[in-house]
Design a protein around this motif. Sequence first.
Motif, PDB file in Angstrom:
ATOM      1  N   ALA A  10       0.750  -0.758  -0.041  1.00  0.00           N
ATOM      2  CA  ALA A  10       0.221   0.378  -0.068  1.00  0.00           C
ATOM      3  C   ALA A  10       1.016   1.571   0.099  1.00  0.00           C
ATOM      4  O   ALA A  10       0.732   2.104  -0.968  1.00  0.00           O
ATOM      5  CB  ALA A  10      -0.957  -0.206   0.950  1.00  0.00           C
ATOM      6  N   LYS A  11       2.092   1.241   0.804  1.00  0.00           N
ATOM      7  CA  LYS A  11       2.886   2.398   0.971  1.00  0.00           C
ATOM      8  C   LYS A  11       3.515   2.649  -0.622  1.00  0.00           C
ATOM      9  O   LYS A  11       3.311   4.042  -1.203  1.00  0.00           O
ATOM     10  CB  LYS A  11       4.446   2.147   1.849  1.00  0.00           C
ATOM     11  N   ALA A  12       3.774   1.633  -1.322  1.00  0.00           N
ATOM     12  CA  ALA A  12       4.626   1.356  -2.511  1.00  0.00           C
ATOM     13  C   ALA A  12       3.422   2.217  -3.435  1.00  0.00           C
ATOM     14  O   ALA A  12       4.074   2.748  -4.683  1.00  0.00           O
ATOM     15  CB  ALA A  12       5.210   0.378  -2.492  1.00  0.00           C
ATOM     16  N   LEU A  13       2.534   1.528  -3.298  1.00  0.00           N
ATOM     17  CA  LEU A  13       0.935   1.867  -4.303  1.00  0.00           C
ATOM     18  C   LEU A  13       0.679   3.606  -4.513  1.00  0.00           C
ATOM     19  O   LEU A  13       0.914   3.943  -5.553  1.00  0.00           O
ATOM     20  CB  LEU A  13       0.148   1.454  -4.446  1.00  0.00           C
ATOM     21  N   CYS A  14       1.195   4.110  -3.311  1.00  0.00           N
ATOM     22  CA  CYS A  14       0.209   5.604  -2.427  1.00  0.00           C
ATOM     23  C   CYS A  14       1.748   6.327  -3.480  1.00  0.00           C
ATOM     24  O   CYS A  14       1.461   7.476  -3.493  1.00  0.00           O
ATOM     25  CB  CYS A  14       0.648   5.532  -1.647  1.00  0.00           C
ATOM     26  N   ARG A  15       2.640   5.726  -3.055  1.00  0.00           N
ATOM     27  CA  ARG A  15       4.307   6.625  -3.431  1.00  0.00           C
ATOM     28  C   ARG A  15       4.282   6.817  -4.741  1.00  0.00           C
ATOM     29  O   ARG A  15       4.509   8.105  -5.253  1.00  0.00           O
ATOM     30  CB  ARG A  15       5.653   6.141  -3.001  1.00  0.00           C
ATOM     31  N   SER A  16       3.533   5.478  -5.738  1.00  0.00           N
ATOM     32  CA  SER A  16       4.451   5.536  -6.910  1.00  0.00           C
ATOM     33  C   SER A  16       2.689   5.816  -8.196  1.00  0.00           C
ATOM     34  O   SER A  16       3.103   7.088  -8.934  1.00  0.00           O
ATOM     35  CB  SER A  16       4.248   3.992  -7.563  1.00  0.00           C
ATOM     36  N   ASP A  17       1.523   5.378  -7.093  1.00  0.00           N
ATOM     37  CA  ASP A  17       0.166   6.277  -7.930  1.00  0.00           C
ATOM     38  C   ASP A  17      -0.637   6.561  -7.075  1.00  0.00           C
ATOM     39  O   ASP A  17      -1.269   5.699  -6.908  1.00  0.00           O
ATOM     40  CB  ASP A  17       0.370   5.121  -9.105  1.00  0.00           C
ATOM     41  N   GLU A  18      -0.374   7.772  -6.251  1.00  0.00           N
ATOM     42  CA  GLU A  18      -1.242   8.091  -5.462  1.00  0.00           C
ATOM     43  C   GLU A  18      -2.834   8.462  -6.105  1.00  0.00           C
ATOM     44  O   GLU A  18      -3.835   7.564  -5.191  1.00  0.00           O
ATOM     45  CB  GLU A  18      -1.422  10.033  -4.802  1.00  0.00           C
ATOM     46  N   ALA A  19      -3.792   8.459  -7.660  1.00  0.00           N
ATOM     47  CA  ALA A  19      -4.761   8.359  -7.663  1.00  0.00           C
ATOM     48  C   ALA A  19      -5.348   6.888  -7.462  1.00  0.00           C
ATOM     49  O   ALA A  19      -6.426   6.375  -7.007  1.00  0.00           O
ATOM     50  CB  ALA A  19      -4.818   8.466  -9.746  1.00  0.00           C
ATOM     51  N   ALA A  20      -4.503   5.634  -7.739  1.00  0.00           N
ATOM     52  CA  ALA A  20      -4.733   4.663  -7.590  1.00  0.00           C
ATOM     53  C   ALA A  20      -4.914   4.061  -6.298  1.00  0.00           C
ATOM     54  O   ALA A  20      -5.638   3.364  -6.529  1.00  0.00           O
ATOM     55  CB  ALA A  20      -3.608   3.584  -8.442  1.00  0.00           C
ATOM     56  N   PHE A  21      -3.884   4.731  -5.812  1.00  0.00           N
ATOM     57  CA  PHE A  21      -4.655   4.464  -4.167  1.00  0.00           C
ATOM     58  C   PHE A  21      -5.362   4.644  -3.725  1.00  0.00           C
ATOM     59  O   PHE A  21      -6.295   4.054  -2.761  1.00  0.00           O
ATOM     60  CB  PHE A  21      -3.070   5.007  -3.284  1.00  0.00           C
ATOM     61  N   ASP A  22      -6.015   6.669  -3.905  1.00  0.00           N
ATOM     62  CA  ASP A  22      -7.573   6.820  -3.573  1.00  0.00           C
ATOM     63  C   ASP A  22      -8.187   6.124  -3.929  1.00  0.00           C
ATOM     64  O   ASP A  22      -9.251   5.804  -3.364  1.00  0.00           O
ATOM     65  CB  ASP A  22      -7.751   8.426  -3.899  1.00  0.00           C
ATOM     66  N   ASP A  23      -7.888   5.461  -5.546  1.00  0.00           N
ATOM     67  CA  ASP A  23      -9.533   4.245  -5.611  1.00  0.00           C
ATOM     68  C   ASP A  23      -9.527   3.144  -5.049  1.00  0.00           C
ATOM     69  O   ASP A  23     -10.165   2.513  -4.540  1.00  0.00           O
ATOM     70  CB  ASP A  23      -8.506   4.158  -7.307  1.00  0.00           C
ATOM     71  N   TYR A  24      -8.210   2.105  -4.963  1.00  0.00           N
ATOM     72  CA  TYR A  24      -8.085   1.204  -4.130  1.00  0.00           C
ATOM     73  C   TYR A  24      -9.060   1.047  -2.680  1.00  0.00           C
ATOM     74  O   TYR A  24      -9.773   0.810  -2.292  1.00  0.00           O
ATOM     75  CB  TYR A  24      -6.174   1.105  -3.822  1.00  0.00           C
ATOM     76  N   LEU A  25      -9.048   2.750  -1.899  1.00  0.00           N
ATOM     77  CA  LEU A  25      -9.628   2.819  -0.628  1.00  0.00           C
ATOM     78  C   LEU A  25     -10.839   2.889  -0.757  1.00  0.00           C
ATOM     79  O   LEU A  25     -11.642   2.821  -0.068  1.00  0.00           O
ATOM     80  CB  LEU A  25      -8.633   4.030   0.057  1.00  0.00           C
ATOM     81  N   ARG A  26     -11.485   3.614  -2.268  1.00  0.00           N
ATOM     82  CA  ARG A  26     -12.907   3.882  -2.055  1.00  0.00           C
ATOM     83  C   ARG A  26     -14.233   2.637  -1.774  1.00  0.00           C
ATOM     84  O   ARG A  26     -13.073   1.819  -2.619  1.00  0.00           O
ATOM     85  CB  ARG A  26     -13.371   3.710  -4.186  1.00  0.00           C
ATOM     86  N   PRO A  27     -14.534   2.471  -1.413  1.00  0.00           N
ATOM     87  CA  PRO A  27     -15.580   1.553  -1.089  1.00  0.00           C
ATOM     88  C   PRO A  27     -16.566   0.881  -1.923  1.00  0.00           C
ATOM     89  O   PRO A  27     -16.867   2.364  -3.155  1.00  0.00           O
ATOM     90  CB  PRO A  27     -16.694   1.712  -0.035  1.00  0.00           C
ATOM     91  N   ARG A  28     -16.776  -0.150  -2.892  1.00  0.00           N
ATOM     92  CA  ARG A  28     -16.670  -0.401  -4.061  1.00  0.00           C
ATOM     93  C   ARG A  28     -18.108  -1.007  -3.841  1.00  0.00           C
ATOM     94  O   ARG A  28     -18.965  -1.881  -4.370  1.00  0.00           O
ATOM     95  CB  ARG A  28     -16.229  -1.316  -5.477  1.00  0.00           C
ATOM     96  N   SER A  29     -18.258  -2.201  -2.428  1.00  0.00           N
ATOM     97  CA  SER A  29     -18.703  -3.134  -2.147  1.00  0.00           C
ATOM     98  C   SER A  29     -20.461  -3.105  -1.256  1.00  0.00           C
ATOM     99  O   SER A  29     -20.971  -3.120  -0.644  1.00  0.00           O
ATOM    100  CB  SER A  29     -19.018  -4.243  -1.479  1.00  0.00           C
ATOM    101  N   GLY A  30     -20.465  -1.437  -1.250  1.00  0.00           N
ATOM    102  CA  GLY A  30     -21.684  -0.596  -0.428  1.00  0.00           C
ATOM    103  C   GLY A  30     -22.745  -1.141  -0.717  1.00  0.00           C
ATOM    104  O   GLY A  30     -23.391  -1.787  -0.340  1.00  0.00           O
ATOM    105  N   PRO A  31     -23.241  -0.755  -2.401  1.00  0.00           N
ATOM    106  CA  PRO A  31     -24.367  -1.070  -2.170  1.00  0.00           C
ATOM    107  C   PRO A  31     -25.477  -2.616  -2.201  1.00  0.00           C
ATOM    108  O   PRO A  31     -26.406  -2.826  -2.207  1.00  0.00           O
ATOM    109  CB  PRO A  31     -24.663  -0.495  -3.469  1.00  0.00           C
ATOM    110  N   VAL A  32     -24.308  -3.669  -2.903  1.00  0.00           N
ATOM    111  CA  VAL A  32     -23.782  -4.532  -3.211  1.00  0.00           C
ATOM    112  C   VAL A  32     -24.826  -5.531  -2.148  1.00  0.00           C
ATOM    113  O   VAL A  32     -25.435  -6.262  -1.357  1.00  0.00           O
ATOM    114  CB  VAL A  32     -22.748  -5.421  -3.310  1.00  0.00           C
ATOM    115  N   PHE A  33     -23.664  -5.951  -0.871  1.00  0.00           N
ATOM    116  CA  PHE A  33     -23.816  -6.555   0.602  1.00  0.00           C
ATOM    117  C   PHE A  33     -25.165  -5.198   2.206  1.00  0.00           C
ATOM    118  O   PHE A  33     -24.604  -5.438   2.649  1.00  0.00           O
ATOM    119  CB  PHE A  33     -22.653  -6.267   1.576  1.00  0.00           C
ATOM    120  N   ALA A  34     -25.184  -3.688   1.021  1.00  0.00           N
ATOM    121  CA  ALA A  34     -25.935  -2.902   2.333  1.00  0.00           C
ATOM    122  C   ALA A  34     -27.247  -3.610   2.642  1.00  0.00           C
ATOM    123  O   ALA A  34     -27.462  -3.272   3.667  1.00  0.00           O
ATOM    124  CB  ALA A  34     -26.141  -1.397   1.619  1.00  0.00           C
ATOM    125  N   HIS A  35     -28.064  -4.833   1.952  1.00  0.00           N
ATOM    126  CA  HIS A  35     -29.374  -5.467   2.438  1.00  0.00           C
ATOM    127  C   HIS A  35     -28.821  -5.252   3.736  1.00  0.00           C
ATOM    128  O   HIS A  35     -29.835  -6.507   4.827  1.00  0.00           O
ATOM    129  CB  HIS A  35     -29.523  -6.144   1.635  1.00  0.00           C
TER     130      HIS A  35
END
Length: 70
Positions: free
Chosen positions: A5-30
């Motif tokens: 994660a540290k290496a990703l953050c240093r090399s591509d901050e946008a990709a790291f932010d995208d990785y941290l963004r939750p994507r499974s919320g609506p799928v498991f919200a029920h």
Amino acid sequence: MKPWAKALCRSDEAAFDDYLRPRSGPVFAHLMKPSHTTATPRAAASESAASDLERAVCEQLGLKPGSLIE
């Protein structure tokens, strides 16, 4: 994963932010919603038979029903 994660953050901050963004919320919200009922399930036949036995033992011993402790 911390070094990765540290290496990703240093090399591509946008990709790291995208990785941290939750994507499974609506799928498991029920799973977080209340159940359709608040009733407790009915006792199984073996449980009612055990309570009948307990009631009979209490009567024979002169105890109040429900006073037996497992």
